[in-house]
Write a protein that holds these residues in place. Structure first.
Motif, PDB file in Angstrom:
ATOM      1  N   ARG A  90       0.831  -1.208   0.000  1.00 26.59           N
ATOM      2  CA  ARG A  90       0.000   0.000   0.000  1.00 26.59           C
ATOM      3  C   ARG A  90       0.861   1.253   0.000  1.00 26.59           C
ATOM      4  NH1 ARG A  90      -3.455  -0.361   5.106  1.00 26.59           N
ATOM      5  NH2 ARG A  90      -4.030   1.745   4.434  1.00 26.59           N
ATOM      6  N   MET A  91       1.890   1.258   0.839  1.00 25.75           N
ATOM      7  CA  MET A  91       2.746   2.430   0.952  1.00 25.75           C
ATOM      8  C   MET A  91       3.539   2.687  -0.328  1.00 25.75           C
ATOM      9  SD  MET A  91       5.686   3.195   3.817  1.00 25.75           S
ATOM     10  CE  MET A  91       4.513   3.227   5.172  1.00 25.75           C
ATOM     11  N   GLU A  92       3.903   1.600  -1.035  1.00 25.31           N
ATOM     12  CA  GLU A  92       4.807   1.722  -2.173  1.00 25.31           C
ATOM     13  C   GLU A  92       4.103   1.577  -3.518  1.00 25.31           C
ATOM     14  OE1 GLU A  92       8.558  -0.222   0.328  1.00 25.31           O
ATOM     15  OE2 GLU A  92       7.512  -1.396  -1.191  1.00 25.31           O
ATOM     16  N   ARG A  93       2.787   1.632  -3.519  1.00 24.52           N
ATOM     17  CA  ARG A  93       2.068   1.387  -4.773  1.00 24.52           C
ATOM     18  C   ARG A  93       2.425   2.402  -5.855  1.00 24.52           C
ATOM     19  NH1 ARG A  93      -4.114   2.183  -2.860  1.00 24.52           N
ATOM     20  NH2 ARG A  93      -3.398   0.373  -1.680  1.00 24.52           N
ATOM     21  N   SER A  94       2.842   3.605  -5.467  1.00 23.59           N
ATOM     22  CA  SER A  94       3.228   4.607  -6.460  1.00 23.59           C
ATOM     23  C   SER A  94       4.743   4.753  -6.561  1.00 23.59           C
ATOM     24  CB  SER A  94       2.595   5.963  -6.130  1.00 23.59           C
ATOM     25  OG  SER A  94       3.038   6.423  -4.862  1.00 23.59           O
ATOM     26  N   ALA A 133      21.901   0.248  -3.637  1.00 21.92           N
ATOM     27  CA  ALA A 133      21.852  -1.219  -3.700  1.00 21.92           C
ATOM     28  C   ALA A 133      20.663  -1.754  -2.917  1.00 21.92           C
ATOM     29  CB  ALA A 133      23.159  -1.805  -3.159  1.00 21.92           C
ATOM     30  N   LEU A 134      20.402  -1.163  -1.764  1.00 23.77           N
ATOM     31  CA  LEU A 134      19.311  -1.627  -0.908  1.00 23.77           C
ATOM     32  C   LEU A 134      17.953  -1.364  -1.559  1.00 23.77           C
ATOM     33  CD1 LEU A 134      18.352  -2.699   1.843  1.00 23.77           C
ATOM     34  CD2 LEU A 134      18.474  -0.355   2.696  1.00 23.77           C
ATOM     35  N   LEU A 135      17.725  -0.133  -2.019  1.00 25.66           N
ATOM     36  CA  LEU A 135      16.423   0.203  -2.605  1.00 25.66           C
ATOM     37  C   LEU A 135      16.211  -0.488  -3.948  1.00 25.66           C
ATOM     38  CD1 LEU A 135      15.949   3.986  -1.719  1.00 25.66           C
ATOM     39  CD2 LEU A 135      15.205   1.958  -0.467  1.00 25.66           C
ATOM     40  N   ARG A 136      17.288  -0.730  -4.684  1.00 21.65           N
ATOM     41  CA  ARG A 136      17.143  -1.475  -5.939  1.00 21.65           C
ATOM     42  C   ARG A 136      16.632  -2.888  -5.645  1.00 21.65           C
ATOM     43  NH1 ARG A 136      22.116  -1.290  -7.748  1.00 21.65           N
ATOM     44  NH2 ARG A 136      21.816   0.517  -9.097  1.00 21.65           N
ATOM     45  N   SER A 137      17.177  -3.497  -4.598  1.00 14.87           N
ATOM     46  CA  SER A 137      16.731  -4.837  -4.224  1.00 14.87           C
ATOM     47  C   SER A 137      15.259  -4.831  -3.821  1.00 14.87           C
ATOM     48  CB  SER A 137      17.591  -5.361  -3.066  1.00 14.87           C
ATOM     49  OG  SER A 137      17.098  -6.584  -2.575  1.00 14.87           O
ATOM     50  N   ILE A 138      14.854  -3.826  -3.036  1.00 15.13           N
ATOM     51  CA  ILE A 138      13.456  -3.721  -2.617  1.00 15.13           C
ATOM     52  C   ILE A 138      12.556  -3.496  -3.827  1.00 15.13           C
ATOM     53  CG2 ILE A 138      11.815  -2.282  -1.347  1.00 15.13           C
ATOM     54  CD1 ILE A 138      14.064  -1.784   0.699  1.00 15.13           C
ATOM     55  N   ARG A 139      12.980  -2.618  -4.738  1.00 14.08           N
ATOM     56  CA  ARG A 139      12.198  -2.361  -5.953  1.00 14.08           C
ATOM     57  C   ARG A 139      11.968  -3.640  -6.733  1.00 14.08           C
ATOM     58  NH1 ARG A 139      15.523   0.130 -10.671  1.00 14.08           N
ATOM     59  NH2 ARG A 139      16.234  -2.039 -10.526  1.00 14.08           N
ATOM     60  N   ASP A 140      13.014  -4.413  -6.915  1.00 13.12           N
ATOM     61  CA  ASP A 140      12.905  -5.626  -7.721  1.00 13.12           C
ATOM     62  C   ASP A 140      12.103  -6.712  -7.006  1.00 13.12           C
ATOM     63  OD1 ASP A 140      14.462  -4.277  -9.534  1.00 13.12           O
ATOM     64  OD2 ASP A 140      16.320  -5.336  -9.033  1.00 13.12           O
ATOM     65  N   ARG A 141      12.298  -6.832  -5.694  1.00 11.19           N
ATOM     66  CA  ARG A 141      11.623  -7.895  -4.946  1.00 11.19           C
ATOM     67  C   ARG A 141      10.126  -7.623  -4.827  1.00 11.19           C
ATOM     68  NH1 ARG A 141      14.532  -7.533  -0.843  1.00 11.19           N
ATOM     69  NH2 ARG A 141      13.191  -6.578   0.708  1.00 11.19           N
ATOM     70  N   ARG A 142       9.770  -6.357  -4.647  1.00 14.72           N
ATOM     71  CA  ARG A 142       8.354  -6.023  -4.445  1.00 14.72           C
ATOM     72  C   ARG A 142       7.664  -5.557  -5.724  1.00 14.72           C
ATOM     73  NH1 ARG A 142       9.545  -2.607   1.084  1.00 14.72           N
ATOM     74  NH2 ARG A 142      10.090  -4.395   2.397  1.00 14.72           N
ATOM     75  N   GLN A 231       6.946   7.579  19.952  1.00 13.58           N
ATOM     76  CA  GLN A 231       6.608   6.673  18.844  1.00 13.58           C
ATOM     77  C   GLN A 231       7.762   5.730  18.554  1.00 13.58           C
ATOM     78  OE1 GLN A 231       4.655   8.443  15.428  1.00 13.58           O
ATOM     79  NE2 GLN A 231       5.723   7.106  14.003  1.00 13.58           N
ATOM     80  N   VAL A 232       7.380   4.511  18.178  1.00 16.73           N
ATOM     81  CA  VAL A 232       8.341   3.501  17.714  1.00 16.73           C
ATOM     82  C   VAL A 232       7.897   3.055  16.330  1.00 16.73           C
ATOM     83  CG1 VAL A 232       9.306   1.196  18.093  1.00 16.73           C
ATOM     84  CG2 VAL A 232       8.840   2.689  20.058  1.00 16.73           C
ATOM     85  N   ASN A 233       8.837   2.936  15.407  1.00 13.59           N
ATOM     86  CA  ASN A 233       8.566   2.373  14.089  1.00 13.59           C
ATOM     87  C   ASN A 233       9.346   1.074  13.948  1.00 13.59           C
ATOM     88  OD1 ASN A 233       6.930   4.495  13.428  1.00 13.59           O
ATOM     89  ND2 ASN A 233       8.315   5.418  11.954  1.00 13.59           N
ATOM     90  N   VAL A 234       8.655   0.049  13.441  1.00 13.03           N
ATOM     91  CA  VAL A 234       9.257  -1.270  13.250  1.00 13.03           C
ATOM     92  C   VAL A 234       9.024  -1.685  11.809  1.00 13.03           C
ATOM     93  CG1 VAL A 234       9.315  -3.673  14.013  1.00 13.03           C
ATOM     94  CG2 VAL A 234       8.721  -1.860  15.647  1.00 13.03           C
ATOM     95  N   GLU A 235      10.075  -2.123  11.134  1.00 14.07           N
ATOM     96  CA  GLU A 235       9.946  -2.611   9.765  1.00 14.07           C
ATOM     97  C   GLU A 235       9.845  -4.129   9.787  1.00 14.07           C
ATOM     98  OE1 GLU A 235      12.733  -1.115   6.968  1.00 14.07           O
ATOM     99  OE2 GLU A 235      12.423   0.973   7.514  1.00 14.07           O
ATOM    100  N   LEU A 236       8.680  -4.620   9.373  1.00 11.49           N
ATOM    101  CA  LEU A 236       8.443  -6.053   9.285  1.00 11.49           C
ATOM    102  C   LEU A 236       8.618  -6.514   7.840  1.00 11.49           C
ATOM    103  CD1 LEU A 236       5.216  -6.139  11.491  1.00 11.49           C
ATOM    104  CD2 LEU A 236       7.586  -6.449  12.226  1.00 11.49           C
ATOM    105  N   VAL A 237       8.557  -7.794   7.615  1.00 12.23           N
ATOM    106  CA  VAL A 237       8.736  -8.328   6.265  1.00 12.23           C
ATOM    107  C   VAL A 237       7.679  -7.781   5.312  1.00 12.23           C
ATOM    108  CG1 VAL A 237       8.674 -10.432   4.856  1.00 12.23           C
ATOM    109  CG2 VAL A 237       9.902 -10.420   7.043  1.00 12.23           C
ATOM    110  N   SER A 238       6.445  -7.705   5.778  1.00 16.07           N
ATOM    111  CA  SER A 238       5.351  -7.324   4.886  1.00 16.07           C
ATOM    112  C   SER A 238       4.768  -5.954   5.170  1.00 16.07           C
ATOM    113  CB  SER A 238       4.211  -8.352   4.989  1.00 16.07           C
ATOM    114  OG  SER A 238       3.678  -8.361   6.298  1.00 16.07           O
ATOM    115  N   ALA A 239       5.203  -5.323   6.259  1.00 13.05           N
ATOM    116  CA  ALA A 239       4.510  -4.109   6.658  1.00 13.05           C
ATOM    117  C   ALA A 239       5.393  -3.199   7.497  1.00 13.05           C
ATOM    118  CB  ALA A 239       3.244  -4.454   7.430  1.00 13.05           C
ATOM    119  N   PHE A 240       4.852  -2.013   7.740  1.00 19.67           N
ATOM    120  CA  PHE A 240       5.489  -0.958   8.523  1.00 19.67           C
ATOM    121  C   PHE A 240       4.609  -0.732   9.745  1.00 19.67           C
ATOM    122  CE2 PHE A 240       6.134   3.623   9.393  1.00 19.67           C
ATOM    123  CZ  PHE A 240       7.511   3.688   9.412  1.00 19.67           C
TER     124      PHE A 240
END
Length: 281
Positions: A90-94, A133-142, A231-240
């Protein structure tokens, strides 16, 4: 949408609060359901956290229980729970840029940052090469829209906050983060060299938990950021995941302190980073 244990716990806490309001009014769950025109099981589902109450549900609770003074606070609490768990898709749809930009207001208003990572070098400490390198991997994986360069630039621009003397950063890394290869050896060597230079900033505290540390009492946990005390933010495999319940924020704060106690700082931390750099030569 998937649910997390923290979100479920928050719903149960809200349900318990509603149950106490109802009990204080002298109504049974069946009586409240009858007055509200609900199925008799609805009160039980809400009070046990199995059903998320709507704004109208909360208005009904407080009106029939004579507690309308609590309506606004209950609605705000419920809305916060609903917005706490946001799926990456949802967050990255655009594209990735929007996800990077979404946290900027929070970062701008925060003065004290605490971060723990067992996977990656935290964002403000990343080099452009590591970020790419990190964001390229996320772009390709998702499989999200390709706005890689714009997303990288947003994250790079955010790093100006590190050099704002009003803000303090305390970071604890597992030693494994120094060895998890993001990009090639050159990228990692550059990243770790950059980390060494940032560790010398007067507003930055950097700790590294050695692989040899005794983890009998506290083992590696999920990566998280604590923003001031609210506030605490946690990055999970599928969600924020966004956590604002005070007792949960406090739990993360205590966990951070315990992890920091396991870490080495100063010269011993720099030695671990230097050793990792040498491994990429």
């Amino acid at each position: 949408m998937a649910s997390s244990s923290s979100v479920q716990q928050a719903r149960e806490i809200l349900g318990k609060r509603l149950r106490e309001i109802r009990q204080d009014s002298g109504l049974t769950a069946r009586q409240l359901a009858s007055r509200a025109g609900w199925h008799e099981s609805k009160c039980s589902r809400i009070e046990n956290g199995r059903t998320a109450p709507s704004d109208d549900d909360l208005r009904m609770y407080t009106r029939h229980c004579g507690a309308t003074g609590q309506t606004a606070d209950l609605i705000a609490t419920a809305r916060n729970i609903d917005g706490a768990y946001v799926e990456w898709r949802r967050m990255e749809r655009s594209g990735l840029r929007r996800a990077q930009e979404s946290v900027l207001p929070l970062w701008e208003r925060t003065l004290r940052f605490r971060a723990y990572s067992s996977w990656l070098i935290p964002g403000p400490f990343q080099t452009r090469g590591y970020i790419t390198a990190l964001l390229r991997s996320i772009r390709d994986r998702r499989a999200v829209p390709d706005d890689l360069e714009a997303a990288v630039q947003v994250r790079v621009d955010k790093q100006r906050l590190l050099h704002d003397g009003r803000r303090r950063f305390a970071v604890v890394l597992e030693e494994s983060t120094l060895r998890h290869r993001i990009g090639g050896p050159e990228t990692m060597a550059g990243q770790l060299g950059h980390l060494l230079s940032l560790a010398s900033l007067p507003n930055v505290s950097l700790g590294v938990i050695p692989l040899s540390a005794d983890r009998s009492a506290l083992w590696p946990v999920e990566d998280f950021w604590i923003f001031d005390e609210g506030q605490v933010n946690v990055e999970l495999v599928s969600a924020f995941l966004t956590i604002t319940q005070p007792h949960e924020v406090g739990t993360y704060g205590r966990t951070f302190s315990a992890l920091a106690d396991l870490a080495v700082h100063g010269a011993p931390a720099r030695a671990l980073i230097a050793s990792a750099i040498a491994s990429y030569a």
